[in-house]
Design a protein around this motif. Sequence first.
Motif, short mmCIF file in Angstrom:
data_model
loop_
_atom_site.label_atom_id
_atom_site.label_comp_id
_atom_site.label_asym_id
_atom_site.label_seq_id
_atom_site.Cartn_x
_atom_site.Cartn_y
_atom_site.Cartn_z
N THR A 295 46.40 15.76 -95.24
CA THR A 295 47.76 15.34 -94.94
C THR A 295 47.69 14.41 -93.36
OG1 THR A 295 48.79 17.08 -95.68
CG2 THR A 295 49.99 15.95 -93.91
N VAL A 296 46.53 14.99 -92.46
CA VAL A 296 46.65 14.14 -91.33
C VAL A 296 45.51 13.34 -91.23
CG1 VAL A 296 46.12 14.80 -88.75
CG2 VAL A 296 47.00 16.65 -90.32
N TYR A 297 45.80 12.23 -91.95
CA TYR A 297 44.78 11.27 -92.66
C TYR A 297 44.27 10.25 -91.29
CZ TYR A 297 42.75 7.17 -94.66
OH TYR A 297 41.92 5.99 -94.91
N SER A 298 45.30 10.04 -90.31
CA SER A 298 44.95 9.28 -89.19
C SER A 298 44.32 10.02 -88.18
CB SER A 298 46.37 8.56 -88.67
OG SER A 298 46.76 8.00 -89.63
N TYR A 299 44.09 11.09 -88.18
CA TYR A 299 43.40 11.90 -87.23
C TYR A 299 42.10 12.50 -87.70
CZ TYR A 299 47.58 12.04 -84.61
OH TYR A 299 48.72 11.60 -84.00
N PRO A 300 40.89 12.10 -86.94
CA PRO A 300 40.90 11.28 -85.79
C PRO A 300 40.82 9.81 -86.15
CG PRO A 300 38.71 12.25 -86.45
CD PRO A 300 39.85 12.93 -87.35
N PRO A 301 40.99 9.04 -85.55
CA PRO A 301 40.76 7.55 -85.78
C PRO A 301 39.80 7.32 -86.72
CG PRO A 301 41.62 7.73 -83.43
CD PRO A 301 40.79 9.14 -83.89
N ARG A 302 39.99 6.73 -87.87
CA ARG A 302 38.75 5.86 -88.51
C ARG A 302 38.31 4.83 -88.01
NH1 ARG A 302 39.11 9.13 -93.62
NH2 ARG A 302 40.93 10.51 -93.46
N ALA A 303 37.32 4.27 -88.70
CA ALA A 303 36.47 3.04 -88.21
C ALA A 303 37.43 1.78 -88.28
CB ALA A 303 35.32 2.83 -89.31
N MET A 304 38.54 1.92 -89.35
CA MET A 304 39.42 1.04 -89.25
C MET A 304 40.54 0.82 -88.10
SD MET A 304 40.64 1.92 -92.60
CE MET A 304 41.46 3.48 -92.77
N ASN A 305 40.74 1.94 -87.42
CA ASN A 305 41.56 2.01 -86.40
C ASN A 305 40.93 1.95 -85.22
OD1 ASN A 305 42.53 3.66 -88.98
ND2 ASN A 305 43.97 4.15 -87.82
N ARG A 306 41.73 1.21 -84.01
CA ARG A 306 41.40 1.34 -82.77
C ARG A 306 42.25 2.17 -81.78
NH1 ARG A 306 40.19 -4.67 -81.09
NH2 ARG A 306 42.53 -4.64 -80.96
N PRO A 307 41.62 3.33 -81.36
CA PRO A 307 42.57 4.01 -80.47
C PRO A 307 42.99 3.05 -79.28
CG PRO A 307 40.19 4.99 -80.37
CD PRO A 307 40.41 3.81 -81.47
N ARG A 308 44.17 3.41 -78.82
CA ARG A 308 44.74 2.80 -77.71
C ARG A 308 45.30 3.70 -76.76
NH1 ARG A 308 44.51 -2.96 -78.24
NH2 ARG A 308 44.24 -3.58 -80.42
N TRP A 309 45.29 3.46 -75.46
CA TRP A 309 46.07 4.15 -74.64
C TRP A 309 47.42 3.49 -74.33
CZ3 TRP A 309 44.93 9.05 -74.01
CH2 TRP A 309 43.73 9.51 -74.12
N ARG A 310 48.59 4.12 -74.40
CA ARG A 310 49.78 3.35 -74.32
C ARG A 310 49.84 2.96 -72.66
NH1 ARG A 310 54.34 6.25 -77.79
NH2 ARG A 310 53.70 5.83 -79.57
N VAL A 311 50.57 2.05 -72.63
CA VAL A 311 50.92 1.38 -71.07
C VAL A 311 49.61 1.30 -70.27
CG1 VAL A 311 52.98 2.71 -71.06
CG2 VAL A 311 51.09 3.71 -69.92
N ALA A 312 48.37 1.04 -70.84
CA ALA A 312 47.02 0.61 -70.21
C ALA A 312 47.26 -0.67 -70.05
CB ALA A 312 45.86 1.24 -71.12
N PRO A 313 46.97 -1.22 -69.14
CA PRO A 313 45.83 -0.71 -67.84
C PRO A 313 46.71 -0.47 -66.76
CG PRO A 313 45.79 -3.32 -68.05
CD PRO A 313 46.63 -2.73 -69.24
N SER A 314 47.94 0.08 -66.80
CA SER A 314 48.82 0.12 -65.57
C SER A 314 48.07 1.36 -64.92
CB SER A 314 50.44 0.59 -66.02
OG SER A 314 50.01 1.87 -66.65
N ARG A 315 48.51 1.45 -63.42
CA ARG A 315 48.08 2.52 -62.61
C ARG A 315 48.52 3.76 -63.18
NH1 ARG A 315 50.79 -0.79 -58.62
NH2 ARG A 315 52.05 1.00 -58.20
N SER A 316 47.97 4.83 -62.92
CA SER A 316 48.17 6.15 -63.27
C SER A 316 49.46 6.70 -63.14
CB SER A 316 46.97 7.20 -63.14
OG SER A 316 46.92 7.29 -61.60
N GLU A 317 49.63 6.14 -61.81
CA GLU A 317 51.07 6.84 -61.46
C GLU A 317 52.48 6.01 -62.18
OE1 GLU A 317 49.90 3.75 -58.30
OE2 GLU A 317 49.10 5.61 -59.32
#
Length: 121
Positions: A57-79
């Motif tokens: 059921t949790v197919y997308s976890y962890p990201p597979r080879a065809m997926n690229r993990p991304r951090w939202r709002v990057a590259p903003s400052r941490s605050e």
Amino acid sequence: MWSFSKNKQAAKDLLLHLSQRESMQQLVAASIGYDLPSFKSMYDFDTWKTVEPPLGTVYSYPPRAMNRPRWRVAPSRSEVGAQIYNQAINTVMVAKFTQGGEKLEDVIKWAERELEGTLRA
């Protein structure tokens, strides 16, 4: 301002313990596979193979080879990123556009104003 404990070694020891493979396996299992480890080398846990119902059921976890993990709002400052996350600006944008029927241009202008306020703070 924040008041932190003076026992920095205890905090470092906790972080070290939580980043160990065995601890990370327990955390991933407790979240039924929705929490991802910080290290790609730990994407091979059995949790994602055995979580159900149904299996896989949790197919997308962890990201597979065809997926690229991304951090939202990057590259903003941490605050800034923390404020964007806490105010759910991304989520509100989607809701305003898809459910609120607002024009995309208006939603983008709203987000700009919110971010400008965050940057001034």
